[in-house]
Design an enzyme around this catalytic site. Structure first.
Site, mmCIF file in Angstrom:
data_model
loop_
_atom_site.group_PDB
_atom_site.id
_atom_site.type_symbol
_atom_site.label_atom_id
_atom_site.label_comp_id
_atom_site.label_asym_id
_atom_site.label_seq_id
_atom_site.Cartn_x
_atom_site.Cartn_y
_atom_site.Cartn_z
ATOM 1 N N CYS A 2 0.871 -1.169 0.000
ATOM 2 C CA CYS A 2 0.000 0.000 0.000
ATOM 3 C C CYS A 2 0.910 1.221 0.000
ATOM 4 O O CYS A 2 2.123 1.096 0.150
ATOM 5 C CB CYS A 2 -0.828 0.032 1.279
ATOM 6 S SG CYS A 2 -1.772 -1.468 1.544
ATOM 7 N N ARG A 27 1.198 1.792 -5.939
ATOM 8 C CA ARG A 27 1.421 0.762 -4.927
ATOM 9 C C ARG A 27 0.152 -0.011 -4.575
ATOM 10 O O ARG A 27 0.191 -1.021 -3.881
ATOM 11 C CB ARG A 27 2.003 1.386 -3.656
ATOM 12 C CG ARG A 27 3.314 2.100 -3.883
ATOM 13 C CD ARG A 27 3.783 2.749 -2.617
ATOM 14 N NE ARG A 27 4.120 1.780 -1.597
ATOM 15 C CZ ARG A 27 5.299 1.194 -1.469
ATOM 16 N NH1 ARG A 27 6.270 1.493 -2.309
ATOM 17 N NH2 ARG A 27 5.511 0.316 -0.515
ATOM 18 N N TRP A 75 -3.795 -1.829 -1.368
ATOM 19 C CA TRP A 75 -3.863 -3.037 -2.185
ATOM 20 C C TRP A 75 -4.255 -4.137 -1.204
ATOM 21 O O TRP A 75 -3.472 -4.511 -0.326
ATOM 22 C CB TRP A 75 -2.511 -3.335 -2.823
ATOM 23 C CG TRP A 75 -2.545 -4.484 -3.790
ATOM 24 C CD1 TRP A 75 -3.022 -4.468 -5.069
ATOM 25 C CD2 TRP A 75 -2.085 -5.817 -3.557
ATOM 26 N NE1 TRP A 75 -2.893 -5.711 -5.639
ATOM 27 C CE2 TRP A 75 -2.323 -6.560 -4.741
ATOM 28 C CE3 TRP A 75 -1.513 -6.471 -2.468
ATOM 29 C CZ2 TRP A 75 -1.994 -7.903 -4.861
ATOM 30 C CZ3 TRP A 75 -1.180 -7.807 -2.592
ATOM 31 C CH2 TRP A 75 -1.419 -8.508 -3.785
ATOM 32 N N ASN A 101 1.239 -0.028 6.008
ATOM 33 C CA ASN A 101 1.644 -0.772 4.807
ATOM 34 C C ASN A 101 2.466 -1.959 5.275
ATOM 35 O O ASN A 101 3.453 -1.783 5.988
ATOM 36 C CB ASN A 101 2.494 0.129 3.897
ATOM 37 C CG ASN A 101 3.166 -0.654 2.779
ATOM 38 O OD1 ASN A 101 2.612 -1.610 2.281
ATOM 39 N ND2 ASN A 101 4.360 -0.237 2.395
ATOM 40 N N GLY A 102 2.036 -3.159 4.917
ATOM 41 C CA GLY A 102 2.749 -4.363 5.351
ATOM 42 C C GLY A 102 1.739 -5.426 5.735
ATOM 43 O O GLY A 102 0.565 -5.344 5.349
ATOM 44 N N GLU A 487 8.383 -11.552 -22.570
ATOM 45 C CA GLU A 487 8.111 -10.211 -22.042
ATOM 46 C C GLU A 487 6.981 -9.537 -22.830
ATOM 47 O O GLU A 487 6.131 -8.857 -22.254
ATOM 48 C CB GLU A 487 9.402 -9.373 -22.075
ATOM 49 C CG GLU A 487 9.266 -7.927 -21.638
ATOM 50 C CD GLU A 487 8.826 -7.728 -20.199
ATOM 51 O OE1 GLU A 487 8.729 -8.700 -19.435
ATOM 52 O OE2 GLU A 487 8.527 -6.574 -19.835
ATOM 53 N N LYS A 491 3.513 -8.179 -21.208
ATOM 54 C CA LYS A 491 3.007 -6.798 -21.371
ATOM 55 C C LYS A 491 1.554 -6.829 -21.835
ATOM 56 O O LYS A 491 0.704 -6.120 -21.305
ATOM 57 C CB LYS A 491 3.826 -6.001 -22.395
ATOM 58 C CG LYS A 491 5.264 -5.700 -22.084
ATOM 59 C CD LYS A 491 5.508 -4.870 -20.869
ATOM 60 C CE LYS A 491 5.681 -5.716 -19.647
ATOM 61 N NZ LYS A 491 6.381 -5.154 -18.532
ATOM 62 N N GLU A 494 -0.875 -8.097 -19.137
ATOM 63 C CA GLU A 494 -0.949 -7.214 -17.992
ATOM 64 C C GLU A 494 -1.834 -5.996 -18.266
ATOM 65 O O GLU A 494 -2.631 -5.615 -17.419
ATOM 66 C CB GLU A 494 0.488 -6.774 -17.691
ATOM 67 C CG GLU A 494 0.724 -6.235 -16.332
ATOM 68 C CD GLU A 494 2.202 -5.938 -16.115
ATOM 69 O OE1 GLU A 494 3.010 -6.011 -17.064
ATOM 70 O OE2 GLU A 494 2.549 -5.606 -14.981
ATOM 71 N N HIS A 510 5.339 -28.663 -30.586
ATOM 72 C CA HIS A 510 5.186 -29.659 -29.525
ATOM 73 C C HIS A 510 3.931 -29.421 -28.680
ATOM 74 O O HIS A 510 3.843 -29.899 -27.559
ATOM 75 C CB HIS A 510 6.435 -29.679 -28.631
ATOM 76 C CG HIS A 510 7.668 -30.074 -29.388
ATOM 77 N ND1 HIS A 510 7.893 -31.354 -29.841
ATOM 78 C CD2 HIS A 510 8.719 -29.329 -29.829
ATOM 79 C CE1 HIS A 510 9.044 -31.403 -30.495
ATOM 80 N NE2 HIS A 510 9.562 -30.171 -30.507
ATOM 81 N N LYS A 610 2.383 -2.131 -8.165
ATOM 82 C CA LYS A 610 3.730 -1.943 -8.705
ATOM 83 C C LYS A 610 4.773 -2.791 -7.984
ATOM 84 O O LYS A 610 5.615 -3.407 -8.610
ATOM 85 C CB LYS A 610 4.087 -0.460 -8.625
ATOM 86 C CG LYS A 610 5.406 -0.104 -9.266
ATOM 87 C CD LYS A 610 5.325 -0.199 -10.763
ATOM 88 C CE LYS A 610 6.636 0.133 -11.432
ATOM 89 N NZ LYS A 610 6.654 -0.376 -12.811
#
Ligand code: M6R
Length: 615
Positions: A2, A27, A75, A101-102, A487, A491, A494, A510, A610
């Protein structure tokens, strides 16, 4: 994970708190809240599910007036993202407020204890217990000292935290604590500030105090700040950091979103990183804090990271093995944490982390250190935990990356790892100065090549139409560009919520080939390299099954262009190993265009944050 902010001083607190939350929203953005000490001596709070913009709207009506306040953007970990679970949380009297936060690991035990003692718990969060523990301390042994009350409460907590606390009975003061979650403070003429990272503080100060684990601080409205250790003793020289980016670095500056801005910043970020790196000993990398002899003795390298940073690791593995001839293990931090790494006394562990706060990466780094490895961090965030806990740190200097989806940190971290690979190659005697210089000059060519790809962004915009109605996409690449495929797929997933998966192109037959049907979108990375013909054959197989192919190819490659519906052209890159640093830019652009066409918020994708500070 957070974001928290606090302010006490001469200004109206809400003004800074809301702008601070907006800067920290990367965050977490499930809910947000603010609590100020009002002139009448009570707490005045506004909180709600949703984004900081929703909170700001509510504040326009509720008008929380006061010059001391704390705020939070969440979050969710414990408890759904509802109004009730939004921070700040209050004690039973409604005169004490905290933001956290935590994760408080023993919160269930503490809730049971507090309930038995008669406290009324109002939310489902782990954090609320902190307000009630402070209430007990304030009513008892610590009456009158906000910092002692917080210290007292923290003695009962297990887990990680950055906490800001205010009390209606201690106006003009904020107490803060830190263990395992970041917190920085700024003392100014206007007042004293606290924030989860330097981004909100860059506008008010050019330097900050970085709170260390198990330290506490008292912020006063005259702007002064005192830092205390876990025994309550004054810390004479707290850690200070200079903020080396200006406030505008964290604003949109005319761009539609941070993703667009940060993609555009890639050339300058790489130029900054390469500046003054070449000297008569090869690559200047003092950050390693190792002698040439120690570097020459390295017998294996562990690269440890998560997400996009893990993809940097995959590229770095190729660079180090090819250039320096040292065997490399590249591991997801979350996997390495549950297996036995094969370390020797000459193993170098490199942790790659944009934020420097990813919980799995930090756990892995601590473990590797405990096993006797020298740990080197490649990170973007000044003073981050990874930087503080490592034996050496290379800052990639990409500037604040606000968009949850990593772009400029990805390319800058790859260049940082290329520098490391060259340094190792030189020390290991695998390359002489001339060869190091040749590779370095190739790295110096990258910013202009990326600028050229950015100028060609219209190609991705046109290709994006192919994905608008798709439900899935396949990315293919060979060699180093299998990582570009991974990657690129990440992207797209996401930011556009479109399912995408990536395979080394040779693996397609395969299994993944079964997915192909007319119109199915396939993205193939097929630059002019030694596996070009092989990848071209894979594209033929894709086309033969009616799928639609978008290629990333080198200028002039008519064979590719004639087969594919769209070609995203890259200019010739002087070295095959460096192609991923240029090619990925097209896939970043493509992902953004697809996301916008599908109506997605590219900067704040759902469910993501993030920095992932939970394991
Ligand atoms: O801050 P870190 O580099 O340690 O973060 C690791 C991942 O969480 C991160 O790269 C994530 O995958 C990004 N959102 C990808 O764009």
């Amino acid at each position: 994970m957070c974001g928290i902010v606090g302010y006490t001083g001469r200004r109206q607190a809400a003004e800074f708190l809301l702008s601070g939350l907006a800067a920290l929203e990367y965050r977490g953005y499930d809910s947000a809240g603010i609590e100020v000490v009002s002139p009448s001596g009570n707490l005045h709070g506004v909180k709600c599910a949703g984004r900081v913009s929703v909170l700001a709207e509510r504040c326009r009506t509720a008008n929380p007036v006061g010059t001391t306040g704390i705020a939070h953007t969440r979050w969710a970990t414990h408890g759904a993202p509802t109004d009730r679970n939004a921070h700040p949380h209050l004690d039973c009297s409604g005169r004490i407020a905290i933001v956290h936060n935590g994760i408080i690991e023993n919160f269930q035990e503490l809730r049971a204890y507090l309930s038995r003692a008669g406290h009324k718990i109002a939310s489902d969060t782990d954090s609320e217990v902190i307000a009630h523990l402070v209430e007990d301390a304030w009513e008892g042994p610590a009456r009158g000292s906000l910092v002692d009350a917080l210290r007292n409460a923290c003695q009962r907590l297990e887990g990680s935290y950055a906490i800001a606390l205010e009390c209606a009975d201690a106006p003009g003061q904020i107490a803060v604590a830190r263990r395992g979650s970041p917190l920085v403070l700024a003392s100014t003429e206007d007042g004293a500030y606290a924030a989860s990272d330097v981004t909100p503080l860059a506008a008010v100060s050019s330097h900050v105090i970085q709170l260390e684990d198990d330290q506490f601080a008292l912020l006063r409205e005259d702007g002064s700040i005192s830092v205390f250790d876990s025994e309550g003793l004054l810390v004479e020289s707290p850690t200070r950091l200079d903020i080396d980016w200006d406030a505008s670095a964290a604003t949109l500056g005319g761009y539609a979103d941070f993703m667009a801005k940060e993609m555009a910043e890639q050339p300058e970020a790489i130029e900054r990183l390469l500046k003054d790196r070449l000297d008569e000993h090869g690559i200047r990398l003092d950050e390693l804090s190792m002698t040439g002899e120690e570097l020459a003795g390295i017998d294996r390298v562990y690269l440890v990271a998560c997400g996009t940073s893990y993809h940097v690791g995959l590229i770095a593995r190729e660079l180090i093995e090819q250039w320096a001839g040292i065997p490399v293990f590249c591991e997801y931090a979350s996997e390495l944490n549950y297996k036995e790494p094969l370390v020797t006394e000459h193993t170098l562990c490199v942790v790659i982390t944009q934020s420097g706060e990813t919980a799995d990466t930090l756990t892995a780094a601590r473990r590797m250190r405990a096993l006797g490895c020298r740990v080197f961090a490649v990170t973007n965030v000044l003073g981050s935990t990874a930087a503080r806990e490592s034996d050496g740190t290379l800052y990639v200097q990409a500037g604040p990356e606000i968009c949850v989806c990593s772009t400029k940190a990805y390319t800058a971290q790859m260049v940082a790892c290329a520098l490391l690979a060259l340094r190792l190659a030189f020390s290991a005697g695998k390359m002489g100065h001339a060869e190091v210089e040749r590779h370095f000059r190739n790295l110096e060519a990258l910013p202009d090549l990326i600028r050229e790809v950015l100028r060609r962004s219209w190609q991705g915009k046109r290709a994006a139409a192919l994905f608008r109605r798709a439900s899935s996409a396949l990315f293919l690449g060979r060699g180093v560009n299998s990582t570009t495929a991974y990657e690129g797929a990440l992207k797209l997933k996401e930011v556009s919520y479109l399912h995408a998966e990536a395979y080394p192109a040779g693996e397609m037959k395969h299994g993944p080939i079964a997915l192909l049907e007319p119109g199915f979108p396939v993205v193939a990375i097929v630059p002019a390299d030694h596996v070009h013909e092989k990848t071209l054959s894979n594209i033929q197989e894709v086309i033969a099954r009616g799928a639609s192919c978008v290629a990333v190819a080198t200028d002039g490659d008519e064979a590719v262009a004639s087969l594919c519906e769209h070609t995203l052209w890259i200019p010739p890159v002087p070295e095959e190993m460096l192609v991923p640093i240029v090619a990925i830019v097209h896939l970043q652009l493509l992902a953004r265009y697809v996301a916008r066409a599908r109506g997605c918020d590219v900067d704040k994708p759902r469910n993501l944050a993030k920095s992932v500070t939970v394991e």
